[in-house]
Design a protein around this motif. Sequence first.
Motif, PDB file in Angstrom:
ATOM      1  N   TRP A 165       0.826  -1.199   0.000  1.00 32.89           N
ATOM      2  CA  TRP A 165       0.000   0.000   0.000  1.00 32.89           C
ATOM      3  C   TRP A 165       0.868   1.260   0.000  1.00 32.89           C
ATOM      4  N   ILE A 166       1.924   1.278   0.814  1.00 33.28           N
ATOM      5  CA  ILE A 166       2.823   2.439   0.886  1.00 33.28           C
ATOM      6  C   ILE A 166       3.516   2.671  -0.451  1.00 33.28           C
ATOM      7  N   LEU A 167       3.945   1.576  -1.092  1.00 33.09           N
ATOM      8  CA  LEU A 167       4.657   1.687  -2.369  1.00 33.09           C
ATOM      9  C   LEU A 167       3.701   1.799  -3.563  1.00 33.09           C
ATOM     10  N   THR A 212      -5.801 -10.793   9.726  1.00 31.04           N
ATOM     11  CA  THR A 212      -5.895 -10.084   8.446  1.00 31.04           C
ATOM     12  C   THR A 212      -7.271  -9.455   8.241  1.00 31.04           C
ATOM     13  N   ALA A 213      -8.323 -10.074   8.769  1.00 30.31           N
ATOM     14  CA  ALA A 213      -9.657  -9.488   8.637  1.00 30.31           C
ATOM     15  C   ALA A 213      -9.751  -8.183   9.418  1.00 30.31           C
ATOM     16  N   VAL A 214      -9.226  -8.182  10.624  1.00 25.43           N
ATOM     17  CA  VAL A 214      -9.237  -6.949  11.421  1.00 25.43           C
ATOM     18  C   VAL A 214      -8.417  -5.875  10.715  1.00 25.43           C
ATOM     19  N   PHE A 215      -7.245  -6.249  10.212  1.00 26.68           N
ATOM     20  CA  PHE A 215      -6.412  -5.278   9.512  1.00 26.68           C
ATOM     21  C   PHE A 215      -7.090  -4.775   8.241  1.00 26.68           C
ATOM     22  N   THR A 216      -7.725  -5.671   7.498  1.00 29.07           N
ATOM     23  CA  THR A 216      -8.422  -5.271   6.267  1.00 29.07           C
ATOM     24  C   THR A 216      -9.495  -4.240   6.572  1.00 29.07           C
ATOM     25  N   TYR A 217     -10.251  -4.477   7.624  1.00 29.79           N
ATOM     26  CA  TYR A 217     -11.286  -3.531   8.021  1.00 29.79           C
ATOM     27  C   TYR A 217     -10.662  -2.175   8.366  1.00 29.79           C
ATOM     28  N   ILE A 218      -9.589  -2.201   9.155  1.00 25.28           N
ATOM     29  CA  ILE A 218      -8.912  -0.956   9.544  1.00 25.28           C
ATOM     30  C   ILE A 218      -8.358  -0.237   8.309  1.00 25.28           C
ATOM     31  N   LEU A 219      -7.791  -1.000   7.378  1.00 23.98           N
ATOM     32  CA  LEU A 219      -7.232  -0.413   6.158  1.00 23.98           C
ATOM     33  C   LEU A 219      -8.315   0.282   5.338  1.00 23.98           C
ATOM     34  N   PHE A 220      -9.441  -0.392   5.151  1.00 23.06           N
ATOM     35  CA  PHE A 220     -10.495   0.162   4.307  1.00 23.06           C
ATOM     36  C   PHE A 220     -11.282   1.282   4.981  1.00 23.06           C
ATOM     37  N   VAL A 221     -11.379   1.259   6.314  1.00 28.55           N
ATOM     38  CA  VAL A 221     -12.196   2.255   7.003  1.00 28.55           C
ATOM     39  C   VAL A 221     -11.373   3.437   7.492  1.00 28.55           C
ATOM     40  N   TYR A 222     -10.207   3.185   8.057  1.00 27.29           N
ATOM     41  CA  TYR A 222      -9.450   4.256   8.708  1.00 27.29           C
ATOM     42  C   TYR A 222      -8.192   4.691   7.956  1.00 27.29           C
ATOM     43  N   MET A 225     -18.044  -4.716  -1.891  1.00 26.38           N
ATOM     44  CA  MET A 225     -16.797  -4.061  -1.502  1.00 26.38           C
ATOM     45  C   MET A 225     -16.894  -3.231  -0.227  1.00 26.38           C
ATOM     46  N   SER A 226     -17.986  -3.302   0.490  1.00 28.79           N
ATOM     47  CA  SER A 226     -18.044  -2.551   1.746  1.00 28.79           C
ATOM     48  C   SER A 226     -17.145  -3.246   2.760  1.00 28.79           C
ATOM     49  N   PRO A 227     -16.462  -2.476   3.598  1.00 33.23           N
ATOM     50  CA  PRO A 227     -15.544  -3.074   4.584  1.00 33.23           C
ATOM     51  C   PRO A 227     -16.216  -4.101   5.490  1.00 33.23           C
ATOM     52  N   ALA A 228     -17.491  -3.916   5.779  1.00 37.51           N
ATOM     53  CA  ALA A 228     -18.205  -4.855   6.640  1.00 37.51           C
ATOM     54  C   ALA A 228     -18.400  -6.211   5.962  1.00 37.51           C
ATOM     55  N   ILE A 229     -18.330  -6.248   4.649  1.00 31.80           N
ATOM     56  CA  ILE A 229     -18.444  -7.512   3.919  1.00 31.80           C
ATOM     57  C   ILE A 229     -17.074  -8.046   3.541  1.00 31.80           C
ATOM     58  N   VAL A 230     -16.148  -7.156   3.197  1.00 28.47           N
ATOM     59  CA  VAL A 230     -14.811  -7.581   2.777  1.00 28.47           C
ATOM     60  C   VAL A 230     -14.079  -8.303   3.912  1.00 28.47           C
ATOM     61  N   ALA A 231     -14.185  -7.797   5.130  1.00 30.39           N
ATOM     62  CA  ALA A 231     -13.467  -8.407   6.257  1.00 30.39           C
ATOM     63  C   ALA A 231     -13.916  -9.845   6.512  1.00 30.39           C
ATOM     64  N   PRO A 232     -15.225 -10.117   6.650  1.00 30.43           N
ATOM     65  CA  PRO A 232     -15.627 -11.516   6.852  1.00 30.43           C
ATOM     66  C   PRO A 232     -15.303 -12.417   5.656  1.00 30.43           C
ATOM     67  N   VAL A 258     -11.754   1.563  -1.419  1.00 33.58           N
ATOM     68  CA  VAL A 258     -12.929   0.915  -2.023  1.00 33.58           C
ATOM     69  C   VAL A 258     -13.140   1.452  -3.432  1.00 33.58           C
ATOM     70  N   GLU A 259     -13.089   2.776  -3.581  1.00 36.43           N
ATOM     71  CA  GLU A 259     -13.279   3.373  -4.904  1.00 36.43           C
ATOM     72  C   GLU A 259     -12.157   2.962  -5.856  1.00 36.43           C
ATOM     73  N   LYS A 260     -10.926   2.918  -5.343  1.00 34.56           N
ATOM     74  CA  LYS A 260      -9.800   2.485  -6.181  1.00 34.56           C
ATOM     75  C   LYS A 260      -9.988   1.039  -6.628  1.00 34.56           C
ATOM     76  N   SER A 261     -10.459   0.197  -5.725  1.00 34.93           N
ATOM     77  CA  SER A 261     -10.693  -1.214  -6.055  1.00 34.93           C
ATOM     78  C   SER A 261     -11.792  -1.353  -7.104  1.00 34.93           C
TER      79      SER A 261
END
Length: 178
Positions: free
Chosen positions: A30-32, A88-98, A137-144, A104-107
């Motif tokens: 993500w950084i790169l 990874t699910a917790v991190f994915t949620y944090i990545l997409f929300v915070y 693609m909502s974070p609440a669905i992507v994480a689970p 989401v739009e980029k994806s």
Amino acid sequence: MEEKINPWKANLTSGLILGLASVIFTLLLWILDLYFNKGLSYIFILISVFLIYYFIKSYRDNYLHGRITYGQSLGAGVIISIYYALVTAVFTYILFVYIDPGLVEKSLAKAEEQLIARGGLSEDAIAQAMSMQEKLMSPAIVAPLSILGSVFFGTLASLLVSIFTRKEGNPLIDSPEN
């Protein structure tokens, strides 16, 4: 009397380490600005398979006196994968929300780009596919969904790796004390 090993406790650290490796790898991508690079994703798949092999072998050698059945090996790999999936699910949620709410739009833009590049689809078909993609693609669905995907991948990797980590002794000759 032989002590009973709890595989959930014994493999907790391994699953957390694998999850942390995934978080670090994803953050680096993500950084790169390489988050959508599929080739690098395949590299992490290879790293994950190697780490699952290493962790199951470590579990065998450190907790099971150097012996493990195929089923025990597979079970350990699935347990490691469950812990990995939760991290990874917790991190994915944090990545997409915070961290990057615009991800989401980029994806979605990347998905639309791929549909158009594939060709052969009408405008309506692309719009319908994008509508469905947007709902998923909502974070609440992507994480689970990432939990399901990670556990599925981990199970497949464990099925393969367990062939090589399995090491059974002769119960009439070998004893756990040896």
